[in-house]
Design an enzyme around this catalytic site. Structure first.
Site, PDB file in Angstrom:
ATOM      1  CG  HIS A  86      -1.934  -1.039   1.289  1.00  0.00           C
ATOM      2  ND1 HIS A  86      -3.230  -0.885   0.824  1.00  0.00           N
ATOM      3  CD2 HIS A  86      -1.853  -2.296   1.753  1.00  0.00           C
ATOM      4  CE1 HIS A  86      -3.900  -2.008   1.024  1.00  0.00           C
ATOM      5  NE2 HIS A  86      -3.082  -2.881   1.586  1.00  0.00           N
TER       6      HIS A  86
ATOM      7  CE  LYS B 272      -7.088  13.369   0.876  1.00  0.00           C
ATOM      8  NZ  LYS B 272      -7.082  12.245  -0.035  1.00  0.00           N
ATOM      9  NE  ARG B 273      -3.707   9.587  10.530  1.00  0.00           N
ATOM     10  CZ  ARG B 273      -3.271   8.626  11.338  1.00  0.00           C
ATOM     11  NH1 ARG B 273      -3.990   7.547  11.539  1.00  0.00           N
ATOM     12  NH2 ARG B 273      -2.130   8.758  11.999  1.00  0.00           N
TER      13      ARG B 273
ATOM     14  CE  LYS C 276      -2.867  10.457   3.450  1.00  0.00           C
ATOM     15  NZ  LYS C 276      -3.548   9.615   2.434  1.00  0.00           N
TER      16      LYS C 276
ATOM     17  CB  THR D 265     -10.506   4.278  -0.752  1.00  0.00           C
ATOM     18  OG1 THR D 265      -9.987   4.636   0.533  1.00  0.00           O
ATOM     19  CG2 THR D 265      -9.779   3.074  -1.277  1.00  0.00           C
TER      20      THR D 265
ATOM     21  CE  LYS E 184     -14.380   5.129   1.229  1.00  0.00           C
ATOM     22  NZ  LYS E 184     -13.481   5.203   2.402  1.00  0.00           N
TER      23      LYS E 184
HETATM   24  C1  26Q Z   1       3.545   0.557  10.321  1.00  0.00           C
HETATM   25  C2  26Q Z   1       4.499   0.294  11.283  1.00  0.00           C
HETATM   26  C3  26Q Z   1       4.298   0.674  12.606  1.00  0.00           C
HETATM   27  C4  26Q Z   1       3.139   1.332  12.941  1.00  0.00           C
HETATM   28  C5  26Q Z   1       2.184   1.606  11.976  1.00  0.00           C
HETATM   29  C6  26Q Z   1       2.392   1.225  10.671  1.00  0.00           C
HETATM   30  C7  26Q Z   1       1.374   1.542   9.641  1.00  0.00           C
HETATM   31  C8  26Q Z   1       0.027   1.602   9.974  1.00  0.00           C
HETATM   32  C9  26Q Z   1      -0.924   1.927   9.025  1.00  0.00           C
HETATM   33  C10 26Q Z   1       1.738   1.776   8.329  1.00  0.00           C
HETATM   34  C11 26Q Z   1       0.779   2.096   7.386  1.00  0.00           C
HETATM   35  C12 26Q Z   1      -0.556   2.169   7.724  1.00  0.00           C
HETATM   36  C13 26Q Z   1      -1.622   2.527   6.783  1.00  0.00           C
HETATM   37  C14 26Q Z   1      -1.411   2.818   5.523  1.00  0.00           C
HETATM   38  C15 26Q Z   1      -2.501   3.210   4.648  1.00  0.00           C
HETATM   39  O1  26Q Z   1      -3.613   3.474   5.081  1.00  0.00           O
HETATM   40  N1  26Q Z   1      -2.256   3.267   3.337  1.00  0.00           N
HETATM   41  C16 26Q Z   1      -3.279   3.636   2.389  1.00  0.00           C
HETATM   42  O2  26Q Z   1      -3.909   2.464   1.915  1.00  0.00           O
HETATM   43  C17 26Q Z   1      -5.021   2.755   1.101  1.00  0.00           C
HETATM   44  C18 26Q Z   1      -5.684   1.457   0.726  1.00  0.00           C
HETATM   45  O3  26Q Z   1      -4.944   0.784  -0.237  1.00  0.00           O
HETATM   46  C19 26Q Z   1      -4.609   3.548  -0.117  1.00  0.00           C
HETATM   47  O4  26Q Z   1      -5.765   3.927  -0.821  1.00  0.00           O
HETATM   48  C20 26Q Z   1      -3.819   4.795   0.291  1.00  0.00           C
HETATM   49  O5  26Q Z   1      -3.297   5.425  -0.866  1.00  0.00           O
HETATM   50  C21 26Q Z   1      -2.691   4.409   1.230  1.00  0.00           C
HETATM   51  O6  26Q Z   1      -2.025   5.569   1.710  1.00  0.00           O
END
Ligand code: 26Q
Length: 815
Positions: A362, A552-553, A558, A660, A664
């Site tokens: 991702h 979004k985050r 972003k 995503t 929406k």
């Molecule tokens: C990793 C290591 C330690 C702590 C946390 C994490 C961690 C947690 C969550 C790393 C990444 C995430 C989340 C990532 C995320 O939400 N990515 C998004 O995924 C979506 C679904 O595919 C995409 O549409 C977005 O582009 C992407 O940013």
């Protein structure tokens, strides 16, 4: 993909009472209240239990059918499931929403309040977690024998509280009042080991002697697809002290030590890590990953043996999907189980793992690709580290056989032979998986060119694309009932399970009567949103203004920063010409920043600072309003998205894997201002470039500028508009005279600007002014909005799941 016919609901006759009677029965016998004493929350629990009863019927039937037909099983392993509220979802999918509404109206109870009394299950950070939730809905809708595995965090993503414009994190507590949906499964328990050492026993067999043990306890949530035909399970693991360890302490009489161990054990499922792309190397996080991955693998193997005798052909009957690298420990863990418990050779075990596991990537952000200190592995996962070394050894042989050079091979191994301190989870997941997928066409191509360049050359057929999608049940039918009714009036209701039927709306895009109805729906949704904003923020907005939304985050890539800088530029322009013919706008922001991400928090502070100045300037009035809405979550999205005119999807090209939220918004008739990034590229193709506002540099141009470290100062000198903004950030215009506050933002913009705000700024400004003009043409805007809804059908997560089933899992569908 063969279709399996499916007969329904042998159990269905067990419930003979009406739905209303079920609600009353649960109010009295499950909640323990009578009608006159029931509060909203009691009704919410009662109706949830009544729906749950009706899901259980389909659930048991689905499970029986899958066993009987030996349908290929799909397991979706994800650290995050952002499911939000489940009551409305379940009522809708089971076709009980109208009955429930009528019941509560007759009782004089506010149905809306009942639906909203449920806690929002926020067991995720953002897109990745929400995608997992949409996939659960779609797997149940298209009839994949799918099961989700995750963690039952006691605390989901923190609650964002604002203090003087700064984000403050507060604990989230979704379970305090209980969870009506879950079934505790005390009999489903697995041991999870950590620490200790690996020895060779008297028979020469390798044995891991761990020193720490936890137990994983299962909680199940039934997930019903559209029309409740198929009900899958989301199984979440909760950590507790292993019984044997606990008993020993108690028998020793050391109650305090026993209680202490209990608490330590339970920490593992206590809280979700709130970093969405950063936060690396924490021991507890690694333990969480091992905890839920190991429990899930043990569980699926146990289930496998109820149908089959030997694990030799595991991959023919089971597909495991790893949602990012978070469960990548599945590679050595599955091999470990096969070797140490079932006596497979390493080679045989590796082969089985590679027939069973699949990995979704991702992100391309280098700092987001998980890597763990080898020392940590040595300490808590010594056997897994051994196995990883064996994987690297086998991989080295394979690569040598293909004639690759030593240094190229080194770059692909899990542990780089010359940088021995890190275990690289992306490489581990790639090497151990049968297929690896990206989440949009652009992202999948960039994966091949960048992070997995050499691995892709070595395994040219491994990387495939599955462009993300969203479930139309939650993201149209439930969040936008007026639009849903309008669509159904015109094309029937098959679009709910076959979203590409929306295409039938396209001929209506220029029909004036339809345009009016469509824009009336939009206006109603904007009014609902305006009420919500007033209630939550105290800011009053004009529903006739353009609602321009970025939710979004908060992350540099972003570029919420670029958006708020554009708001400042617009403010300045209006101040220069207050009598001008300005298109009124409401700029709405919402999103959480990772607690340790200072710059992201500073961007939030800047947004609220600009909000205070702009909204209180009498010369500006309704021409511009800026709002930061605190504590963004799934439930807030359900109100924001239907009320949007303009959707901001403005990431630095090459950095947003897919997005995503973009889908929406477009489905609900917002137009997009966006870069050619992630799924925006494919969205623009589907809805037509003429109905999509694309601006800015493309991914290859960004990469080129970043590569040569191009200086923003060379551009800034020719941008007076931008210079004025920088001066205002410096002179305290937005910070009560504090000239220091935005130092880090300024430093970034002037000297580094890694995410290319400066070179894209003018194009962004120009496109915004072009959009002002288009918005003024009401009929043109309506036409474009309708075409967005009409042509977004491909972005249903049902399509995505069918794609996974066919290209990755080789799984058959129940229907
Ligand atoms: C990793 C290591 C330690 C702590 C946390 C994490 C961690 C947690 C969550 C790393 C990444 C995430 C989340 C990532 C995320 O939400 N990515 C998004 O995924 C979506 C679904 O595919 C995409 O549409 C977005 O582009 C992407 O940013």
């Amino acid at each position: 993909m063969k279709a399996v016919s499916h007969t329904l609901a042998d159990t269905q006759d067990l419930i003979t009472e009406s739905f209303g009677d079920s609600i009353l029965r649960h109010l009295i016998y499950s909640v323990g209240k009578d009608i006159s004493h029931a509060v909203t929350r009691d009704w919410c629990v009662a109706v949830s239990l009544a729906v749950r009863d009706r899901m259980v019927e389909g659930w048991i039937d689905t499970t029986r059918e899958i066993y009987k037909r030996k349908q290929k099983r799909v397991y979706y392993l994800s650290m995050e499931f952002m499911i939000g509220r489940l009551l409305e979802d379940s009522l809708t999918n089971l076709g009980l929403a109208d009955e429930a509404r009528a019941f509560f109206e007759a009782k004089g109870v506010n149905f809306h309040d009942v639906l909203h009394a449920e806690q929002d299950a926020a067991l995720g950070n953002g897109g990745l977690g929400r995608l997992a939730a949409c996939f659960m809905d779609s797997m149940a809708t298209v009839g994949v024998a799918g099961m989700g595995y995750g963690i039952r965090y006691q605390h989901g993503i923190f609650r964002q509280n604002m203090e003087d414009g700064w984000q403050m994190e507060e604990p989230e507590d979704w379970l305090v009042e209980g969870n009506a949906w879950e079934f505790r499964r005390p009999e489903v328990v697995y041991d999870i080991d950590f620490g200790g050492s690996v020895v060779t026993d008297e028979n020469g067999k390798t044995v891991w002697k761990p020193t720490e043990q936890l137990q994983a306890l299962a909680f199940d949530l039934p997930i019903a697809g559209w029309e409740g035909k198929h009900v899958n399970t989301l199984r979440l693991w909760s950590a507790r002290q292993s019984e044997s360890m606990n008993l020993k302490k108690f028998n020793d009489g050391d109650f305090i030590a026993a209680a202490r161990q209990q608490i330590l054990a339970e920490t593992v499922s206590k809280v979700l890590y709130p970093g969405d792309h950063t936060e690396q190397g924490r021991e507890l996080r690694l333990k969480q990953e091992v905890f839920f991955t190991s429990a899930s693998l043990q569980d699926l193997i146990r289930r496998f043996f109820t149908n089959y005798e030997s694990l030799d052909n595991l991959g023919d009957h089971v597909a495991v999907q790893l949602n990012d690298t978070h469960p990548a420990i599945a590679v050595p863990e599955l091999i470990r189980i096969l070797m140490d418990k079932y006596d497979y050779s390493f080679d045989a075990a590796l082969k089985i793992a590679r027939e069973t596991l699949h990995y979704t990537n991702h992100t391309l952000l280098p700092e987001a690709l998980e890597k763990w200190p080898k020392g940590l592995f040595e300490r808590i996962l010594p056997r897994h580290l051994q196995i990883i070394n064996m994987i690297d050894g086998a991989f080295y042989q394979e690569a040598m056989a293909k004639g690759l050079e030593h240094h190229i091979i080194a770059g692909m191994q899990v542990i780089h032979p010359h940088q021995q301190d890190w275990v690289r989870m992306g490489n581990l997941a790639f090497i151990g998986a049968r297929k690896v997928n990206g989440v949009s066409a652009l992202h999948s191509e960039l994966m091949k060119e960048t992070v997995f360049h050499d691995l892709n050359i070595m395994y040219p057929d491994k990387i495939v694309n599955q462009t993300n999608g969203v479930t139309p049940r939650r993201w149209v039918l439930e969040c936008n009932p007026h639009l849903s009714d309008l669509i159904t009036e015109n094309i029937g209701n098959e679009w709910i399970a076959d979203l590409e039927q929306l295409e039938k709306l396209a001929p209506l895009a220029t029909d004036k009567a339809f345009q009016k109805k469509y824009m009336d729906v939009k206006l109603a949704n904007k009014k609902r949103l305006a009420d919500y904003l007033l209630e939550r923020t105290g800011v009053s907005v004009n529903p006739a203004a353009m609602f321009d939304i970025q939710i979004k985050r908060i992350h540099e890539y972003k570029r919420q920063l670029m958006n708020i800088l554009e708001a400042i530029a617009l403010y300045n322009a209006i101040k220069d010409n207050p009598k001008g013919d300005w298109q009124p706008r409401v700029k709405i922001f919402a999103g959480k920043a990772a607690p340790s991400y200072f710059l992201a928090k500073l961007i939030i502070k800047l947004i609220t600072d600009v909000q205070n100045v702009v909204n209180n300037d009498p010369e500006i009035g309704d021409k511009l309003k800026v709002i930061f809405l605190p504590n963004y979550n799934v439930s807030a999205a359900e109100i924001l998205i239907p009320g949007a005119d303009l959707s901001e999807q403005i990431s630095t090209a090459g950095f947003e894997a897919s997005g995503t939220g973009n889908m929406k918004f477009a489905l609900n008739g917002a137009l997009t201002i966006g870069t050619l990034d992630g799924a925006n590229v494919e969205m623009a193709e589907h809805v037509g470039h003429e109905n999509f506002f694309i601006f800015g540099m493309e991914a290859h141009e960004v990469a080129e500028r970043q590569h040569r470290r191009a200086r923003p100062s060379e551009i800034i000198k020719d941008l007076p508009r931008f210079q004025q903004i920088l001066a205002q950030l410096e002179d305290g215009t937005f910070s009560d005279g504090d000239t220091d506050r935005y130092k880090d933002i300024l430093d970034n913009l002037k000297h580094h600007d890694y995410f290319q705000v400066v070179p894209d700024f003018e194009a962004y400004w120009d496109m915004q002014r072009h959009i002002d003009g288009v918005f003024a043409d009401k009929s043109k805007w309506a036409e474009m909005a309708i075409l967005n809804t009409a042509k977004m059908g491909w972005f249903s997560s049902d399509r995505t799941i069918r794609g996974y089933a066919k290209d990755i899992w080789d799984a058959d569908l129940a229907f």
